[in-house]
Design an enzyme around this catalytic site. Structure first.
Site, PDB file in Angstrom:
ATOM      1  N   LYS A 177      -3.284   4.036   6.357  1.00  0.00           N
ATOM      2  CA  LYS A 177      -3.192   2.598   6.625  1.00  0.00           C
ATOM      3  C   LYS A 177      -1.805   2.218   7.124  1.00  0.00           C
ATOM      4  CE  LYS A 177      -5.861   0.821   2.908  1.00  0.00           C
ATOM      5  NZ  LYS A 177      -5.841  -0.335   2.036  1.00  0.00           N
ATOM      6  N   THR A 196       0.843  -1.192   0.000  1.00  0.00           N
ATOM      7  CA  THR A 196       0.000   0.000   0.000  1.00  0.00           C
ATOM      8  C   THR A 196       0.878   1.242   0.000  1.00  0.00           C
ATOM      9  OG1 THR A 196      -1.861   1.109   1.099  1.00  0.00           O
ATOM     10  CG2 THR A 196      -0.142   0.249   2.513  1.00  0.00           C
ATOM     11  N   TYR A 227     -14.884   6.204   5.036  1.00  0.00           N
ATOM     12  CA  TYR A 227     -16.247   6.186   5.575  1.00  0.00           C
ATOM     13  C   TYR A 227     -16.277   6.356   7.106  1.00  0.00           C
ATOM     14  CZ  TYR A 227     -17.556   4.253   0.980  1.00  0.00           C
ATOM     15  OH  TYR A 227     -17.763   4.057  -0.359  1.00  0.00           O
ATOM     16  N   HIS A 262     -12.001  -3.523  11.822  1.00  0.00           N
ATOM     17  CA  HIS A 262     -11.875  -4.624  10.884  1.00  0.00           C
ATOM     18  C   HIS A 262     -10.415  -4.913  10.575  1.00  0.00           C
ATOM     19  CE1 HIS A 262     -12.328  -0.647   9.318  1.00  0.00           C
ATOM     20  NE2 HIS A 262     -11.812  -0.970   8.151  1.00  0.00           N
ATOM     21  N   ARG A 263      -9.656  -3.836  10.241  1.00  0.00           N
ATOM     22  CA  ARG A 263      -8.249  -4.045   9.884  1.00  0.00           C
ATOM     23  C   ARG A 263      -7.450  -4.509  11.092  1.00  0.00           C
ATOM     24  NH1 ARG A 263      -8.256  -0.647   6.378  1.00  0.00           N
ATOM     25  NH2 ARG A 263      -8.157   1.099   7.804  1.00  0.00           N
ATOM     26  N   PHE A 311     -10.416   8.338   8.086  1.00  0.00           N
ATOM     27  CA  PHE A 311     -10.495   8.563   6.641  1.00  0.00           C
ATOM     28  C   PHE A 311     -11.679   7.797   6.071  1.00  0.00           C
ATOM     29  CE2 PHE A 311      -9.029   4.430   5.002  1.00  0.00           C
ATOM     30  CZ  PHE A 311      -8.501   3.867   6.148  1.00  0.00           C
ATOM     31  N   ASP A 358      -7.492  -5.776   1.463  1.00  0.00           N
ATOM     32  CA  ASP A 358      -8.591  -5.168   0.718  1.00  0.00           C
ATOM     33  C   ASP A 358      -9.770  -5.108   1.677  1.00  0.00           C
ATOM     34  OD1 ASP A 358      -9.383  -3.951  -1.677  1.00  0.00           O
ATOM     35  OD2 ASP A 358     -10.577  -5.671  -2.228  1.00  0.00           O
ATOM     36  N   THR A 359     -10.433  -3.960   1.685  1.00  0.00           N
ATOM     37  CA  THR A 359     -11.522  -3.746   2.635  1.00  0.00           C
ATOM     38  C   THR A 359     -12.792  -3.382   1.903  1.00  0.00           C
ATOM     39  OG1 THR A 359     -10.060  -3.045   4.426  1.00  0.00           O
ATOM     40  CG2 THR A 359     -12.313  -2.232   4.509  1.00  0.00           C
TER      41      THR A 359
HETATM   42  P1  IMP Z   1      -9.094  -0.460   0.760  1.00  0.00           P
HETATM   43  O1  IMP Z   1      -9.353  -1.771   0.152  1.00  0.00           O
HETATM   44  O2  IMP Z   1      -8.488  -0.581   2.127  1.00  0.00           O
HETATM   45  O3  IMP Z   1      -8.350   0.489  -0.112  1.00  0.00           O
HETATM   46  O4  IMP Z   1     -10.459   0.231   1.076  1.00  0.00           O
HETATM   47  C1  IMP Z   1     -11.475   0.366   0.136  1.00  0.00           C
HETATM   48  C2  IMP Z   1     -12.365   1.491   0.527  1.00  0.00           C
HETATM   49  O5  IMP Z   1     -12.847   1.322   1.846  1.00  0.00           O
HETATM   50  C3  IMP Z   1     -11.757   2.890   0.494  1.00  0.00           C
HETATM   51  O6  IMP Z   1     -12.698   3.753  -0.092  1.00  0.00           O
HETATM   52  C4  IMP Z   1     -11.565   3.299   1.879  1.00  0.00           C
HETATM   53  O7  IMP Z   1     -11.804   4.655   2.056  1.00  0.00           O
HETATM   54  C5  IMP Z   1     -12.611   2.488   2.600  1.00  0.00           C
HETATM   55  N1  IMP Z   1     -12.028   2.085   3.873  1.00  0.00           N
HETATM   56  C6  IMP Z   1     -11.125   1.113   4.083  1.00  0.00           C
HETATM   57  N2  IMP Z   1     -10.799   1.043   5.368  1.00  0.00           N
HETATM   58  C7  IMP Z   1     -11.518   2.016   5.977  1.00  0.00           C
HETATM   59  C8  IMP Z   1     -11.589   2.450   7.327  1.00  0.00           C
HETATM   60  O8  IMP Z   1     -10.910   1.959   8.225  1.00  0.00           O
HETATM   61  N3  IMP Z   1     -12.441   3.467   7.570  1.00  0.00           N
HETATM   62  C9  IMP Z   1     -13.191   4.047   6.610  1.00  0.00           C
HETATM   63  N4  IMP Z   1     -13.150   3.689   5.347  1.00  0.00           N
HETATM   64  C10 IMP Z   1     -12.314   2.677   5.031  1.00  0.00           C
END
Ligand code: IMP
Length: 196
Positions: A17, A12, A156, A182-183, A154, A73-74
């Site tokens: 993150k 990343t 949501y 979650h992370r 950041f 991935d989130t």
């Molecule tokens: P990514 O896969 O971690 O890049 O996340 C995908 C999307 O989920 C992005 O739009 C992030 O802003 C949102 N996102 C991921 N983790 C978080 C968090 O901890 N808080 C709020 N939004 C998140």
């Protein structure tokens, strides 16, 4: 002789993150970013699952740069939206770009008449180490607030209220979030595995 801290690439360049993950690992592990290994590729995230996208990113780094690596991935999975935006969470408002302001506005609009505001954040982490692949998952359940609240974090964070807290992640702040997110939960499994 002083023992050297082991290094692992986190696939990343997201500064939020990276600092979250570095805070969780402390000085136990030296976490390198993509920039640290001179990887400036736009890694395609074409899978239709979070796990699949995390694996694509980790394999990309291992195959092209040779480093053991983990990638995450989130997705935000909203019950009233049938699990959407899910794998499309980053580009929910616009398919070609990541606009956090527009994403949260679209989500609040989509739920304007919803009775059920339950949702969950889910993170998949794929680790490639010593020639083996492993996937870890972390989930935090909660609800989508009716308006944005708070200034920390950041994405949501201003609209996601983890269960039982009565506040959004953006109101709770990074320290609390890092304990329950979650992370954090997925990373805890990664840490347990790496310390086994
Ligand atoms: P990514 O896969 O971690 O890049 O996340 C995908 C999307 O989920 C992005 O739009 C992030 O802003 C949102 N996102 C991921 N983790 C978080 C968090 O901890 N808080 C709020 N939004 C998140």
């Amino acid at each position: 002789m002083q023992q050297q801290t082991a290094s692992l690439v986190f696939a990343t360049n997201n500064a939020h993150k990276l600092s979250e993950i570095r805070a969780i690992f402390g000085d136990k592990l030296n976490i390198l970013s993509l920039a640290d290994i001179n990887c400036h590729d736009d890694i395609p995230e074409t899978a239709d699952t979070l796990e699949g996208n995390a694996l694509i990113k980790a394999r990309w780094v291992k195959e092209r740069y040779g480093y053991d690596c983990f990638a995450d991935d989130t997705g935000l999975e909203v019950t009233a939206l049938g699990g959407a935006p899910g794998v499309h969470t980053a580009r929910y408002a616009y398919p070609d770009r990541h606009d956090p302001e527009a994403n949260t506005a679209k989500l609040l609009a989509a739920l304007s008449n919803a009775d059920d505001r339950t949702a969950q954040f889910r993170t998949a982490i794929a680790l490639i180490q010593n020639g083996e692949e492993h996937v870890f998952e972390g989930v935090v359940r909660g609800e989508i607030a009716t308006e944005k609240r708070g200034t920390e974090g950041f994405g949501y964070d201003p609209v996601f209220m983890p269960e039982g807290m009565g506040k959004t992640f953006a109101e709770l702040g990074v320290e609390v979030k890092n304990r329950i997110s979650h992370r954090a939960r997925a990373v805890a499994k990664l840490v347990d595995f790496l310390n086994r």
